[in-house]
Write an enzyme that holds these catalytic residues in place. Structure first.
Site, PDB file in Angstrom:
ATOM      1  CB  THR A  14      -0.913   0.006   1.251  1.00  0.00           C
ATOM      2  OG1 THR A  14      -1.634  -1.216   1.276  1.00  0.00           O
ATOM      3  CG2 THR A  14      -1.874   1.170   1.227  1.00  0.00           C
ATOM      4  CB  VAL A  15       3.156   2.719   2.488  1.00  0.00           C
ATOM      5  CG1 VAL A  15       3.908   4.038   2.615  1.00  0.00           C
ATOM      6  CG2 VAL A  15       2.020   2.669   3.507  1.00  0.00           C
ATOM      7  CE  LYS A  90       1.637   0.986  12.449  1.00  0.00           C
ATOM      8  NZ  LYS A  90       0.899   1.577  11.363  1.00  0.00           N
ATOM      9  CB  VAL A 117       3.925   8.601  14.861  1.00  0.00           C
ATOM     10  CG1 VAL A 117       2.889   9.096  15.869  1.00  0.00           C
ATOM     11  CG2 VAL A 117       4.844   7.578  15.503  1.00  0.00           C
ATOM     12  N   GLY A 172     -12.565   0.836   3.687  1.00  0.00           N
ATOM     13  CA  GLY A 172     -11.107   0.700   3.621  1.00  0.00           C
ATOM     14  C   GLY A 172     -10.385   1.397   4.762  1.00  0.00           C
ATOM     15  CD  GLU A 175      -4.507  -3.575   7.799  1.00  0.00           C
ATOM     16  OE1 GLU A 175      -4.199  -4.758   7.974  1.00  0.00           O
ATOM     17  OE2 GLU A 175      -3.705  -2.631   7.800  1.00  0.00           O
ATOM     18  CE  LYS A 190       0.084   4.452  14.098  1.00  0.00           C
ATOM     19  NZ  LYS A 190      -1.304   4.537  13.624  1.00  0.00           N
TER      20      LYS A 190
HETATM   21  N1  NAP Z   1      -0.946   1.276   5.152  1.00  0.00           N
HETATM   22  C1  NAP Z   1      -0.890   2.410   5.819  1.00  0.00           C
HETATM   23  O1  NAP Z   1      -1.790   3.248   5.705  1.00  0.00           O
HETATM   24  C2  NAP Z   1       0.285   2.717   6.700  1.00  0.00           C
HETATM   25  C3  NAP Z   1       0.322   3.937   7.395  1.00  0.00           C
HETATM   26  C4  NAP Z   1       1.433   4.242   8.194  1.00  0.00           C
HETATM   27  C5  NAP Z   1       2.481   3.335   8.301  1.00  0.00           C
HETATM   28  N2  NAP Z   1       2.394   2.147   7.621  1.00  0.00           N
HETATM   29  C6  NAP Z   1       3.534   1.231   7.763  1.00  0.00           C
HETATM   30  O2  NAP Z   1       4.175   1.105   6.498  1.00  0.00           O
HETATM   31  C7  NAP Z   1       4.709  -0.213   6.365  1.00  0.00           C
HETATM   32  C8  NAP Z   1       4.141  -0.857   5.107  1.00  0.00           C
HETATM   33  O3  NAP Z   1       2.728  -0.954   5.230  1.00  0.00           O
HETATM   34  P1  NAP Z   1       1.808  -1.382   3.979  1.00  0.00           P
HETATM   35  O4  NAP Z   1       0.407  -1.132   4.405  1.00  0.00           O
HETATM   36  O5  NAP Z   1       2.321  -0.750   2.720  1.00  0.00           O
HETATM   37  O6  NAP Z   1       2.089  -2.971   3.943  1.00  0.00           O
HETATM   38  P2  NAP Z   1       1.695  -4.008   2.784  1.00  0.00           P
HETATM   39  O7  NAP Z   1       0.687  -3.441   1.878  1.00  0.00           O
HETATM   40  O8  NAP Z   1       1.433  -5.290   3.489  1.00  0.00           O
HETATM   41  O9  NAP Z   1       3.062  -4.171   1.957  1.00  0.00           O
HETATM   42  C9  NAP Z   1       4.209  -4.798   2.468  1.00  0.00           C
HETATM   43  C10 NAP Z   1       5.221  -4.968   1.365  1.00  0.00           C
HETATM   44  O10 NAP Z   1       6.422  -5.489   1.942  1.00  0.00           O
HETATM   45  C11 NAP Z   1       6.781  -6.686   1.283  1.00  0.00           C
HETATM   46  N3  NAP Z   1       7.355  -7.624   2.235  1.00  0.00           N
HETATM   47  C12 NAP Z   1       6.822  -8.010   3.430  1.00  0.00           C
HETATM   48  N4  NAP Z   1       7.637  -8.904   4.020  1.00  0.00           N
HETATM   49  C13 NAP Z   1       8.686  -9.104   3.191  1.00  0.00           C
HETATM   50  C14 NAP Z   1       9.847  -9.888   3.242  1.00  0.00           C
HETATM   51  N5  NAP Z   1      10.091 -10.726   4.267  1.00  0.00           N
HETATM   52  N6  NAP Z   1      10.733  -9.814   2.214  1.00  0.00           N
HETATM   53  C15 NAP Z   1      10.487  -9.005   1.176  1.00  0.00           C
HETATM   54  N7  NAP Z   1       9.399  -8.220   1.057  1.00  0.00           N
HETATM   55  C16 NAP Z   1       8.502  -8.263   2.063  1.00  0.00           C
HETATM   56  C17 NAP Z   1       5.496  -7.246   0.694  1.00  0.00           C
HETATM   57  O11 NAP Z   1       5.843  -8.082  -0.375  1.00  0.00           O
HETATM   58  P3  NAP Z   1       4.743  -8.892  -1.242  1.00  0.00           P
HETATM   59  O12 NAP Z   1       4.138  -7.835  -2.123  1.00  0.00           O
HETATM   60  O13 NAP Z   1       5.518  -9.884  -1.991  1.00  0.00           O
HETATM   61  O14 NAP Z   1       3.785  -9.464  -0.241  1.00  0.00           O
HETATM   62  C18 NAP Z   1       4.774  -5.959   0.276  1.00  0.00           C
HETATM   63  O15 NAP Z   1       5.224  -5.520  -0.980  1.00  0.00           O
HETATM   64  C19 NAP Z   1       4.338  -0.936   7.665  1.00  0.00           C
HETATM   65  O16 NAP Z   1       5.418  -0.842   8.566  1.00  0.00           O
HETATM   66  C20 NAP Z   1       3.151  -0.164   8.172  1.00  0.00           C
HETATM   67  O17 NAP Z   1       3.028  -0.238   9.590  1.00  0.00           O
HETATM   68  C21 NAP Z   1       1.346   1.832   6.830  1.00  0.00           C
END
Ligand code: NAP
Length: 407
Positions: A14-15, A90, A117, A172, A175, A190
Protein backbone atom coordinates in the site's frame (compact mmCIF):
# COMPACT_ATOMS: atom_id res chain seq x y z
CA UNK A 1 25.61 7.87 -12.04
CA UNK A 2 26.57 11.48 -11.13
CA UNK A 3 23.62 13.76 -10.58
CA UNK A 4 21.40 10.89 -9.56
CA UNK A 5 20.22 10.07 -6.06
CA UNK A 6 19.44 6.36 -5.81
CA UNK A 7 16.63 5.26 -3.51
CA UNK A 8 16.32 1.53 -2.70
CA UNK A 9 12.76 0.52 -1.81
CA UNK A 10 12.05 -2.44 0.50
CA UNK A 11 8.35 -3.29 0.23
CA UNK A 12 5.90 -2.46 -2.54
CA UNK A 13 2.48 -2.76 -0.88
CA UNK A 14 0.00 0.00 0.00
CA UNK A 15 2.61 2.55 1.05
CA UNK A 16 5.58 1.30 -0.99
CA UNK A 17 3.76 1.46 -4.33
CA UNK A 18 2.34 4.90 -3.49
CA UNK A 19 5.85 6.04 -2.59
CA UNK A 20 7.27 4.77 -5.91
CA UNK A 21 4.60 6.67 -7.83
CA UNK A 22 5.08 9.85 -5.81
CA UNK A 23 8.87 9.77 -6.16
CA UNK A 24 8.56 9.59 -9.96
CA UNK A 25 5.93 12.34 -10.04
CA UNK A 26 7.93 14.69 -7.81
CA UNK A 27 11.44 14.00 -9.18
CA UNK A 28 11.55 17.28 -11.17
CA UNK A 29 10.60 19.30 -8.10
CA UNK A 30 12.99 17.45 -5.76
CA UNK A 31 16.08 17.68 -8.01
CA UNK A 32 16.81 21.38 -7.33
CA UNK A 33 16.19 20.91 -3.61
CA UNK A 34 18.74 18.13 -3.06
CA UNK A 35 20.98 18.83 -6.06
CA UNK A 36 20.47 15.39 -7.62
CA UNK A 37 17.66 13.62 -9.41
CA UNK A 38 16.00 10.95 -7.22
CA UNK A 39 15.21 7.62 -8.81
CA UNK A 40 14.32 4.15 -7.62
CA UNK A 41 17.38 1.91 -7.78
CA UNK A 42 15.49 -1.29 -6.94
CA UNK A 43 12.38 -2.72 -5.31
CA UNK A 44 12.25 -5.67 -2.92
CA UNK A 45 9.14 -7.79 -2.30
CA UNK A 46 8.80 -11.43 -1.28
CA UNK A 47 8.91 -12.44 -4.96
CA UNK A 48 11.11 -9.78 -6.52
CA UNK A 49 14.52 -8.16 -6.06
CA UNK A 50 17.66 -8.91 -4.05
CA UNK A 51 18.40 -7.00 -0.85
CA UNK A 52 22.17 -7.23 -1.39
CA UNK A 53 21.95 -5.76 -4.89
CA UNK A 54 19.58 -3.00 -3.79
CA UNK A 55 21.84 -2.09 -0.86
CA UNK A 56 24.90 -1.98 -3.10
CA UNK A 57 23.18 0.21 -5.69
CA UNK A 58 21.45 2.75 -3.40
CA UNK A 59 22.37 5.97 -1.60
CA UNK A 60 19.41 5.68 0.77
CA UNK A 61 17.10 2.82 1.80
CA UNK A 62 13.34 3.19 2.32
CA UNK A 63 11.89 0.36 4.45
CA UNK A 64 8.14 -0.14 3.86
CA UNK A 65 7.89 -3.87 4.46
CA UNK A 66 6.49 -3.78 7.97
CA UNK A 67 7.00 -6.44 10.66
CA UNK A 68 10.05 -7.00 12.86
CA UNK A 69 12.17 -9.38 10.79
CA UNK A 70 13.75 -9.15 8.30
CA UNK A 71 13.00 -5.40 8.47
CA UNK A 72 15.26 -4.98 11.52
CA UNK A 73 18.13 -6.88 9.92
CA UNK A 74 17.89 -4.93 6.64
CA UNK A 75 17.68 -1.55 8.36
CA UNK A 76 20.73 -2.38 10.51
CA UNK A 77 22.71 -3.64 7.51
CA UNK A 78 21.86 -0.53 5.51
CA UNK A 79 23.04 1.77 8.30
CA UNK A 80 26.22 -0.27 8.85
CA UNK A 81 26.88 0.22 5.13
CA UNK A 82 26.67 3.99 5.71
CA UNK A 83 23.23 4.51 4.09
CA UNK A 84 20.51 6.74 5.49
CA UNK A 85 17.27 4.88 6.19
CA UNK A 86 13.65 6.06 6.09
CA UNK A 87 10.98 3.79 7.58
CA UNK A 88 7.27 3.98 8.47
CA UNK A 89 7.44 0.84 10.62
CA UNK A 90 6.03 1.67 14.08
CA UNK A 91 6.24 -1.92 15.32
CA UNK A 92 9.93 -2.07 14.47
CA UNK A 93 10.72 1.24 16.19
CA UNK A 94 8.62 0.54 19.27
CA UNK A 95 10.41 -2.81 19.75
CA UNK A 96 13.94 -2.12 18.55
CA UNK A 97 14.21 1.67 18.47
CA UNK A 98 17.15 1.91 20.89
CA UNK A 99 19.23 -0.60 18.97
CA UNK A 100 18.45 1.10 15.66
CA UNK A 101 19.07 4.65 16.88
CA UNK A 102 22.34 3.54 18.48
CA UNK A 103 23.41 2.05 15.13
CA UNK A 104 22.44 5.30 13.35
CA UNK A 105 24.62 7.31 15.74
CA UNK A 106 27.50 4.84 15.52
CA UNK A 107 27.54 4.89 11.73
CA UNK A 108 26.72 8.60 11.45
CA UNK A 109 23.65 8.08 9.29
CA UNK A 110 20.08 9.23 9.65
CA UNK A 111 17.15 7.03 10.56
CA UNK A 112 13.97 8.99 9.83
CA UNK A 113 10.45 7.75 10.58
CA UNK A 114 7.84 10.50 10.21
CA UNK A 115 5.44 8.10 8.47
CA UNK A 116 5.42 5.74 11.46
CA UNK A 117 3.23 8.01 13.61
CA UNK A 118 0.13 9.95 12.58
CA UNK A 119 0.70 9.54 8.82
CA UNK A 120 1.39 12.84 7.17
CA UNK A 121 0.99 14.92 10.37
CA UNK A 122 4.57 16.10 11.04
CA UNK A 123 4.61 15.30 14.74
CA UNK A 124 8.01 13.55 14.80
CA UNK A 125 9.67 16.52 13.17
CA UNK A 126 8.01 18.95 15.57
CA UNK A 127 9.15 16.95 18.62
CA UNK A 128 12.69 16.37 17.32
CA UNK A 129 13.29 19.81 15.91
CA UNK A 130 10.80 22.60 16.71
CA UNK A 131 10.26 21.51 20.33
CA UNK A 132 13.72 20.03 20.90
CA UNK A 133 14.34 22.57 23.68
CA UNK A 134 10.91 22.41 25.34
CA UNK A 135 10.31 20.77 28.70
CA UNK A 136 7.28 18.72 27.67
CA UNK A 137 4.80 17.78 30.36
CA UNK A 138 2.35 15.70 28.39
CA UNK A 139 1.56 14.39 24.91
CA UNK A 140 -2.01 13.35 24.10
CA UNK A 141 -2.75 11.72 20.79
CA UNK A 142 -5.49 10.33 18.62
CA UNK A 143 -3.02 8.22 16.67
CA UNK A 144 -5.25 5.54 15.19
CA UNK A 145 -7.60 6.62 12.41
CA UNK A 146 -9.56 3.36 12.31
CA UNK A 147 -10.77 3.60 15.90
CA UNK A 148 -11.40 7.32 15.61
CA UNK A 149 -13.61 6.65 12.59
CA UNK A 150 -15.53 3.92 14.45
CA UNK A 151 -16.09 6.07 17.55
CA UNK A 152 -17.07 9.10 15.42
CA UNK A 153 -19.68 7.05 13.58
CA UNK A 154 -21.05 5.55 16.81
CA UNK A 155 -21.39 9.06 18.26
CA UNK A 156 -22.93 10.60 15.14
CA UNK A 157 -25.39 7.85 14.15
CA UNK A 158 -26.05 5.91 17.37
CA UNK A 159 -24.94 2.66 15.68
CA UNK A 160 -23.24 -0.21 17.52
CA UNK A 161 -19.53 -0.93 17.60
CA UNK A 162 -20.00 -3.92 15.27
CA UNK A 163 -21.95 -1.83 12.74
CA UNK A 164 -19.36 0.96 12.79
CA UNK A 165 -16.51 -1.55 12.37
CA UNK A 166 -18.32 -3.05 9.35
CA UNK A 167 -18.64 0.41 7.81
CA UNK A 168 -14.95 1.12 8.45
CA UNK A 169 -13.99 -2.13 6.71
CA UNK A 170 -16.27 -1.41 3.74
CA UNK A 171 -14.67 2.02 3.30
CA UNK A 172 -11.11 0.70 3.62
CA UNK A 173 -10.47 2.48 6.96
CA UNK A 174 -10.12 -0.86 8.75
CA UNK A 175 -8.33 -3.99 7.62
CA UNK A 176 -9.99 -7.40 7.34
CA UNK A 177 -8.22 -8.27 10.61
CA UNK A 178 -8.60 -5.08 12.66
CA UNK A 179 -7.18 -6.56 15.89
CA UNK A 180 -4.13 -4.32 16.28
CA UNK A 181 -6.25 -1.21 15.72
CA UNK A 182 -9.28 -1.96 17.90
CA UNK A 183 -7.29 -3.40 20.82
CA UNK A 184 -5.16 -0.24 21.03
CA UNK A 185 -1.91 -2.06 20.17
CA UNK A 186 -1.22 0.01 17.06
CA UNK A 187 -1.75 3.23 19.02
CA UNK A 188 0.45 1.90 21.84
CA UNK A 189 3.36 1.39 19.43
CA UNK A 190 2.99 4.94 18.17
CA UNK A 191 2.77 6.35 21.71
CA UNK A 192 5.96 4.47 22.66
CA UNK A 193 7.73 6.29 19.81
CA UNK A 194 6.26 9.69 20.69
CA UNK A 195 7.09 9.23 24.40
CA UNK A 196 10.66 8.29 23.51
CA UNK A 197 11.12 11.51 21.59
CA UNK A 198 9.19 13.85 23.89
CA UNK A 199 10.87 12.64 27.10
CA UNK A 200 14.26 11.37 25.81
CA UNK A 201 13.60 8.15 27.70
CA UNK A 202 13.68 4.67 26.16
CA UNK A 203 10.14 3.29 26.00
CA UNK A 204 9.46 -0.25 24.78
CA UNK A 205 6.02 -1.27 23.55
CA UNK A 206 5.80 -3.69 26.51
CA UNK A 207 5.86 -0.70 28.89
CA UNK A 208 2.74 0.87 27.36
CA UNK A 209 -0.53 -0.26 28.93
CA UNK A 210 -3.30 -0.31 26.40
CA UNK A 211 -7.04 -0.89 26.23
CA UNK A 212 -9.15 -0.91 23.08
CA UNK A 213 -12.63 0.12 22.06
CA UNK A 214 -14.36 -3.27 21.63
CA UNK A 215 -16.34 -2.86 24.88
CA UNK A 216 -17.80 0.57 24.04
CA UNK A 217 -21.57 0.47 23.68
CA UNK A 218 -24.10 2.73 21.98
CA UNK A 219 -25.39 3.48 25.52
CA UNK A 220 -22.02 4.90 26.54
CA UNK A 221 -22.23 7.25 23.59
CA UNK A 222 -25.74 8.38 24.44
CA UNK A 223 -24.86 9.10 28.09
CA UNK A 224 -21.71 10.88 27.02
CA UNK A 225 -23.81 13.22 24.93
CA UNK A 226 -26.04 13.96 27.94
CA UNK A 227 -22.95 14.77 30.00
CA UNK A 228 -21.46 16.99 27.28
CA UNK A 229 -18.63 14.54 26.55
CA UNK A 230 -17.17 12.95 23.43
CA UNK A 231 -15.40 9.56 23.38
CA UNK A 232 -11.97 9.02 21.79
CA UNK A 233 -9.20 6.42 21.92
CA UNK A 234 -6.50 8.54 23.53
CA UNK A 235 -2.79 7.85 23.83
CA UNK A 236 -1.08 9.69 26.66
CA UNK A 237 2.57 10.07 27.62
CA UNK A 238 3.09 12.29 30.66
CA UNK A 239 5.43 13.11 33.47
CA UNK A 240 4.19 11.78 36.80
CA UNK A 241 6.44 13.10 39.56
CA UNK A 242 9.93 11.98 38.53
CA UNK A 243 8.53 9.31 36.26
CA UNK A 244 6.84 8.75 32.94
CA UNK A 245 3.51 7.06 32.24
CA UNK A 246 2.54 5.95 28.75
CA UNK A 247 -0.90 4.49 28.08
CA UNK A 248 -3.71 4.10 25.56
CA UNK A 249 -7.38 3.79 26.45
CA UNK A 250 -10.80 5.11 25.51
CA UNK A 251 -11.46 8.42 27.26
CA UNK A 252 -14.21 10.97 27.42
CA UNK A 253 -13.30 14.54 26.52
CA UNK A 254 -15.12 17.74 27.26
CA UNK A 255 -16.12 19.62 24.14
CA UNK A 256 -13.46 22.32 24.69
CA UNK A 257 -10.58 19.84 24.50
CA UNK A 258 -8.62 20.32 21.24
CA UNK A 259 -8.88 16.61 20.45
CA UNK A 260 -12.67 16.51 20.91
CA UNK A 261 -13.26 17.98 17.45
CA UNK A 262 -11.05 15.45 15.62
CA UNK A 263 -13.51 13.22 13.80
CA UNK A 264 -13.41 10.39 11.26
CA UNK A 265 -10.16 8.74 10.18
CA UNK A 266 -8.10 11.75 11.27
CA UNK A 267 -5.22 11.85 13.73
CA UNK A 268 -4.13 14.62 16.06
CA UNK A 269 -1.45 15.09 18.67
CA UNK A 270 -1.45 17.70 21.42
CA UNK A 271 1.81 18.62 23.11
CA UNK A 272 1.65 20.42 26.44
CA UNK A 273 4.36 22.27 28.29
CA UNK A 274 4.32 25.17 30.73
CA UNK A 275 6.27 27.40 28.37
CA UNK A 276 4.44 26.69 25.12
CA UNK A 277 1.07 25.92 26.77
CA UNK A 278 -0.35 23.66 24.09
CA UNK A 279 0.20 22.81 20.42
CA UNK A 280 -2.13 20.59 18.43
CA UNK A 281 -1.23 19.05 15.07
CA UNK A 282 -3.86 17.21 13.10
CA UNK A 283 -4.49 15.70 9.68
CA UNK A 284 -5.01 12.43 7.78
CA UNK A 285 -3.59 9.62 9.88
CA UNK A 286 -2.89 6.86 7.40
CA UNK A 287 -3.41 5.70 3.84
CA UNK A 288 -0.90 4.90 1.12
CA UNK A 289 -0.54 8.32 -0.55
CA UNK A 290 -0.56 10.21 2.76
CA UNK A 291 2.08 8.02 4.39
CA UNK A 292 4.11 8.03 1.16
CA UNK A 293 4.13 11.83 1.33
CA UNK A 294 5.60 11.72 4.85
CA UNK A 295 8.18 9.17 3.68
CA UNK A 296 9.18 11.35 0.74
CA UNK A 297 9.56 14.33 3.07
CA UNK A 298 11.96 12.23 5.14
CA UNK A 299 13.94 11.20 2.07
CA UNK A 300 14.41 14.85 1.11
CA UNK A 301 15.25 15.87 4.69
CA UNK A 302 17.86 13.12 4.95
CA UNK A 303 19.65 14.83 2.08
CA UNK A 304 19.51 18.23 3.75
CA UNK A 305 21.35 17.88 7.05
CA UNK A 306 21.41 18.43 9.90
CA UNK A 307 18.81 16.32 11.64
CA UNK A 308 19.17 14.63 14.96
CA UNK A 309 19.09 10.98 15.86
CA UNK A 310 17.51 10.64 19.29
CA UNK A 311 19.94 9.96 22.08
CA UNK A 312 18.95 8.94 25.59
CA UNK A 313 19.44 11.95 27.85
CA UNK A 314 17.02 11.04 30.61
CA UNK A 315 16.07 7.82 32.34
CA UNK A 316 12.64 8.49 33.78
CA UNK A 317 11.12 5.57 35.65
CA UNK A 318 7.98 4.17 34.07
CA UNK A 319 5.02 4.86 36.42
CA UNK A 320 2.02 2.53 36.27
CA UNK A 321 -0.57 4.12 38.57
CA UNK A 322 -1.81 7.59 37.65
CA UNK A 323 -4.76 9.82 38.46
CA UNK A 324 -7.69 9.98 36.06
CA UNK A 325 -11.22 11.29 36.13
CA UNK A 326 -13.74 8.56 35.37
CA UNK A 327 -17.17 7.98 33.87
CA UNK A 328 -18.99 5.17 35.69
CA UNK A 329 -21.88 3.22 34.23
CA UNK A 330 -23.81 1.10 36.75
CA UNK A 331 -26.90 -1.05 36.16
CA UNK A 332 -28.60 -1.46 39.57
CA UNK A 333 -31.87 -2.54 41.16
CA UNK A 334 -34.13 0.52 41.45
CA UNK A 335 -34.63 0.83 45.19
CA UNK A 336 -33.79 3.27 47.99
CA UNK A 337 -30.28 3.31 49.41
CA UNK A 338 -28.49 2.09 46.30
CA UNK A 339 -26.91 5.42 45.44
CA UNK A 340 -25.89 5.93 49.08
CA UNK A 341 -24.04 2.58 49.19
CA UNK A 342 -22.25 3.26 45.93
CA UNK A 343 -21.33 6.74 47.16
CA UNK A 344 -20.01 5.32 50.44
CA UNK A 345 -17.64 2.91 48.66
CA UNK A 346 -16.47 5.64 46.32
CA UNK A 347 -15.92 7.93 49.31
CA UNK A 348 -13.86 5.26 51.11
CA UNK A 349 -11.55 5.17 48.08
CA UNK A 350 -11.27 8.97 48.03
CA UNK A 351 -13.45 9.42 44.92
CA UNK A 352 -15.69 12.45 44.66
CA UNK A 353 -18.60 12.68 42.26
CA UNK A 354 -18.73 15.52 39.75
CA UNK A 355 -22.06 14.75 38.08
CA UNK A 356 -24.73 12.01 38.07
CA UNK A 357 -27.43 11.01 35.61
CA UNK A 358 -30.03 8.47 36.82
CA UNK A 359 -32.54 6.70 34.59
CA UNK A 360 -35.28 4.32 35.63
CA UNK A 361 -35.58 1.06 33.67
CA UNK A 362 -38.64 -0.60 35.24
CA UNK A 363 -37.34 -2.62 38.20
CA UNK A 364 -33.81 -1.53 37.47
CA UNK A 365 -32.05 1.79 37.09
CA UNK A 366 -28.97 3.05 35.35
CA UNK A 367 -26.56 5.31 37.21
CA UNK A 368 -24.06 7.22 35.11
CA UNK A 369 -21.63 9.44 36.95
CA UNK A 370 -18.44 11.38 36.34
CA UNK A 371 -15.82 11.26 39.11
CA UNK A 372 -13.15 13.84 39.84
CA UNK A 373 -9.58 12.56 39.28
CA UNK A 374 -8.34 9.79 41.58
CA UNK A 375 -5.61 7.16 41.40
CA UNK A 376 -6.63 4.42 38.98
CA UNK A 377 -5.75 1.72 41.54
CA UNK A 378 -8.27 3.28 43.97
CA UNK A 379 -10.98 3.41 41.32
CA UNK A 380 -10.41 -0.25 40.47
CA UNK A 381 -10.52 -1.06 44.20
CA UNK A 382 -13.89 0.67 44.38
CA UNK A 383 -15.15 -1.15 41.29
CA UNK A 384 -14.26 -4.52 42.80
CA UNK A 385 -16.34 -3.70 45.89
CA UNK A 386 -19.22 -2.18 43.93
CA UNK A 387 -19.27 -5.21 41.63
CA UNK A 388 -19.93 -7.45 44.66
CA UNK A 389 -22.99 -5.49 45.84
CA UNK A 390 -26.11 -7.62 45.68
CA UNK A 391 -28.16 -4.97 43.81
CA UNK A 392 -25.76 -4.74 40.88
CA UNK A 393 -27.39 -6.09 37.70
CA UNK A 394 -24.20 -6.24 35.55
CA UNK A 395 -20.49 -5.57 36.17
CA UNK A 396 -19.71 -1.87 36.64
CA UNK A 397 -18.06 -0.17 33.67
CA UNK A 398 -15.54 2.68 33.88
CA UNK A 399 -14.04 4.86 31.16
CA UNK A 400 -11.53 7.61 31.79
CA UNK A 401 -12.42 11.27 31.30
CA UNK A 402 -9.76 13.73 30.29
CA UNK A 403 -10.09 17.02 32.13
CA UNK A 404 -8.96 20.09 30.27
CA UNK A 405 -6.19 21.91 32.10
CA UNK A 406 -5.08 24.63 29.76
CA UNK A 407 -8.31 26.43 28.91
N1 NAP B 1 -0.95 1.28 5.15
C1 NAP B 1 -0.89 2.41 5.82
O1 NAP B 1 -1.79 3.25 5.70
C2 NAP B 1 0.28 2.72 6.70
C3 NAP B 1 0.32 3.94 7.40
C4 NAP B 1 1.43 4.24 8.19
C5 NAP B 1 2.48 3.34 8.30
N2 NAP B 1 2.39 2.15 7.62
C6 NAP B 1 3.53 1.23 7.76
O2 NAP B 1 4.17 1.11 6.50
C7 NAP B 1 4.71 -0.21 6.36
C8 NAP B 1 4.14 -0.86 5.11
O3 NAP B 1 2.73 -0.95 5.23
P1 NAP B 1 1.81 -1.38 3.98
O4 NAP B 1 0.41 -1.13 4.41
O5 NAP B 1 2.32 -0.75 2.72
O6 NAP B 1 2.09 -2.97 3.94
P2 NAP B 1 1.70 -4.01 2.78
O7 NAP B 1 0.69 -3.44 1.88
O8 NAP B 1 1.43 -5.29 3.49
O9 NAP B 1 3.06 -4.17 1.96
C9 NAP B 1 4.21 -4.80 2.47
C10 NAP B 1 5.22 -4.97 1.37
O10 NAP B 1 6.42 -5.49 1.94
C11 NAP B 1 6.78 -6.69 1.28
N3 NAP B 1 7.36 -7.62 2.23
C12 NAP B 1 6.82 -8.01 3.43
N4 NAP B 1 7.64 -8.90 4.02
C13 NAP B 1 8.69 -9.10 3.19
C14 NAP B 1 9.85 -9.89 3.24
N5 NAP B 1 10.09 -10.73 4.27
N6 NAP B 1 10.73 -9.81 2.21
C15 NAP B 1 10.49 -9.01 1.18
N7 NAP B 1 9.40 -8.22 1.06
C16 NAP B 1 8.50 -8.26 2.06
C17 NAP B 1 5.50 -7.25 0.69
O11 NAP B 1 5.84 -8.08 -0.37
P3 NAP B 1 4.74 -8.89 -1.24
O12 NAP B 1 4.14 -7.84 -2.12
O13 NAP B 1 5.52 -9.88 -1.99
O14 NAP B 1 3.78 -9.46 -0.24
C18 NAP B 1 4.77 -5.96 0.28
O15 NAP B 1 5.22 -5.52 -0.98
C19 NAP B 1 4.34 -0.94 7.67
O16 NAP B 1 5.42 -0.84 8.57
C20 NAP B 1 3.15 -0.16 8.17
O17 NAP B 1 3.03 -0.24 9.59
C21 NAP B 1 1.35 1.83 6.83
Amino acid sequence: MPGTFRVGLLGHGTVGSAFGTLLAERADAIEPIIGARPELSGVLTRSRGSFEEILEGSDLIVELMGGLEPAREYVLRAMRAGKHVVSANKQLLSHHGEELWAAAREHDVQLRFEGAVAGVVPVIRVLQESLAGAHIERVHGIVNGTTNYILSEMAASGITYEEALGQAQALGYAEADPTDDVTGKDAAAKMAILARLAFSTPVHLDQVRYEGIEQITADDMAYARDLGLGLKLIGTAERVGDGLNVRVHPAFLYAEHPLASVHGPFNAVTVESDAITEITLSGPGAGGPQTASAVLGDVISAMIPPATTPETTAELQIVEDVESAFYLHLEVADRPGVLAQVAEILGMQGASVKSVVQQGLGENARLVMVLHPLLESRLYGALRLIGQLEFMRSPPRAIRVIDEEFT
